[in-house]
Design a protein around this motif. Sequence first.
Motif, PDB file in Angstrom:
ATOM      1  N   GLU A 193      63.466  59.761  17.138  1.00 22.71           N
ATOM      2  CA  GLU A 193      64.479  59.804  16.210  1.00 22.71           C
ATOM      3  C   GLU A 193      64.423  58.823  14.912  1.00 22.71           C
ATOM      4  OE1 GLU A 193      68.182  59.197  18.639  1.00 22.71           O
ATOM      5  OE2 GLU A 193      68.009  61.396  19.323  1.00 22.71           O
ATOM      6  N   LYS A 228      74.943  59.625   2.831  1.00 22.29           N
ATOM      7  CA  LYS A 228      75.218  59.691   3.963  1.00 22.29           C
ATOM      8  C   LYS A 228      73.947  59.648   5.049  1.00 22.29           C
ATOM      9  CE  LYS A 228      78.815  63.221   3.042  1.00 22.29           C
ATOM     10  NZ  LYS A 228      79.546  64.613   3.262  1.00 22.29           N
ATOM     11  N   VAL A 229      74.463  59.137   6.146  1.00 25.08           N
ATOM     12  CA  VAL A 229      73.099  58.776   7.114  1.00 25.08           C
ATOM     13  C   VAL A 229      73.423  59.822   8.263  1.00 25.08           C
ATOM     14  CG1 VAL A 229      72.067  57.021   8.788  1.00 25.08           C
ATOM     15  CG2 VAL A 229      73.075  56.420   6.795  1.00 25.08           C
ATOM     16  N   SER A 230      72.236  60.551   8.318  1.00 23.00           N
ATOM     17  CA  SER A 230      72.077  61.501   9.569  1.00 23.00           C
ATOM     18  C   SER A 230      71.049  61.070  10.509  1.00 23.00           C
ATOM     19  CB  SER A 230      72.113  62.757   9.378  1.00 23.00           C
ATOM     20  OG  SER A 230      70.892  63.089   8.433  1.00 23.00           O
ATOM     21  N   ARG A 231      71.427  61.281  11.958  1.00 20.64           N
ATOM     22  CA  ARG A 231      70.274  60.829  12.990  1.00 20.64           C
ATOM     23  C   ARG A 231      69.588  62.376  13.262  1.00 20.64           C
ATOM     24  NH1 ARG A 231      67.856  56.114  14.279  1.00 20.64           N
ATOM     25  NH2 ARG A 231      67.072  56.040  16.455  1.00 20.64           N
ATOM     26  N   ILE A 232      68.303  62.459  13.031  1.00 23.29           N
ATOM     27  CA  ILE A 232      67.360  63.694  13.377  1.00 23.29           C
ATOM     28  C   ILE A 232      66.357  63.053  14.271  1.00 23.29           C
ATOM     29  CG2 ILE A 232      68.008  64.658  11.489  1.00 23.29           C
ATOM     30  CD1 ILE A 232      65.284  64.173  10.189  1.00 23.29           C
ATOM     31  N   ARG A 260      71.036  60.596   2.940  1.00 19.70           N
ATOM     32  CA  ARG A 260      71.003  61.496   1.624  1.00 19.70           C
ATOM     33  C   ARG A 260      72.465  61.714   1.053  1.00 19.70           C
ATOM     34  NH1 ARG A 260      69.795  68.247   2.202  1.00 19.70           N
ATOM     35  NH2 ARG A 260      69.752  68.502  -0.104  1.00 19.70           N
ATOM     36  N   ASP A 316      66.608  57.835  11.095  1.00 14.84           N
ATOM     37  CA  ASP A 316      67.973  58.068  10.244  1.00 14.84           C
ATOM     38  C   ASP A 316      67.436  58.617   8.995  1.00 14.84           C
ATOM     39  OD1 ASP A 316      69.829  57.200  12.179  1.00 14.84           O
ATOM     40  OD2 ASP A 316      69.467  54.719  11.642  1.00 14.84           O
ATOM     41  N   ARG A 317      68.068  59.543   8.612  1.00 19.31           N
ATOM     42  CA  ARG A 317      67.736  60.209   7.280  1.00 19.31           C
ATOM     43  C   ARG A 317      69.002  59.993   6.172  1.00 19.31           C
ATOM     44  NH1 ARG A 317      66.190  66.248   6.892  1.00 19.31           N
ATOM     45  NH2 ARG A 317      64.065  65.638   7.849  1.00 19.31           N
TER      46      ARG A 317
END
Length: 212
Positions: free
Chosen positions: A145, A153-157, A150, A147-148
């Motif tokens: 995993e 906004k930070v999203s965990r992928i 964009r 953190d991205r």
Amino acid sequence: MFVLKQRFRIKFSKHGDLRFISHHDVMRLFQRALRRAVIEVRMSRGFNPHPRMVFVLPLGVGIESDCEILFLDTSRWYRATELCERLEAELPHGIELLEVTLASPRSSAVPRDVAYVATLPESNGKDMEGITEKVESFLQSRSVEIDRVRRDKVSRIDLRPYVSALEVTPEGLEMHIRVTPKGAARPDDILRALGVDALAVRIRRTELNLNP
């Protein structure tokens, strides 16, 4: 009114300084080249018509490619060789047409998988062993995993489900990535997960395969 529909599949490469232009700039570049080549492109309907052209899985800024794919609809009949010659004469250095073929109007423009190679920074044998160990650890993990970020906004992928193969070769780090309806991993995501600075390497797309 009957409108002639003809679709072309155009494979092209993008190298050199043109790797620094955005996808929107590439679109405008092709639109200008098509106008100068006097190729009649079919337009969409509605209040804001635009050329019917689809770029498959647009590249990120800074990435070169051996295998970009564009689907182009024309409103006039052309031979593939004629369209290739006329368009190629109007494209700048750094864009090369590799193949122009007629395609079915129902041709899929949905990507299935993609591959990249990243030239690794020059380093000693110990550093290379460290990268190789990180690649092996990545492949053995069930989840990787990151953190991205964009648009603030930070999203965990989780990258692991998207990566089908990862290998250090004499050419660099080869990355094979699945493309799914939920998205895909980016090459810079994978490099970051391995502790490699994406800005310090040169990334090139080497394969782009479509769904049948």
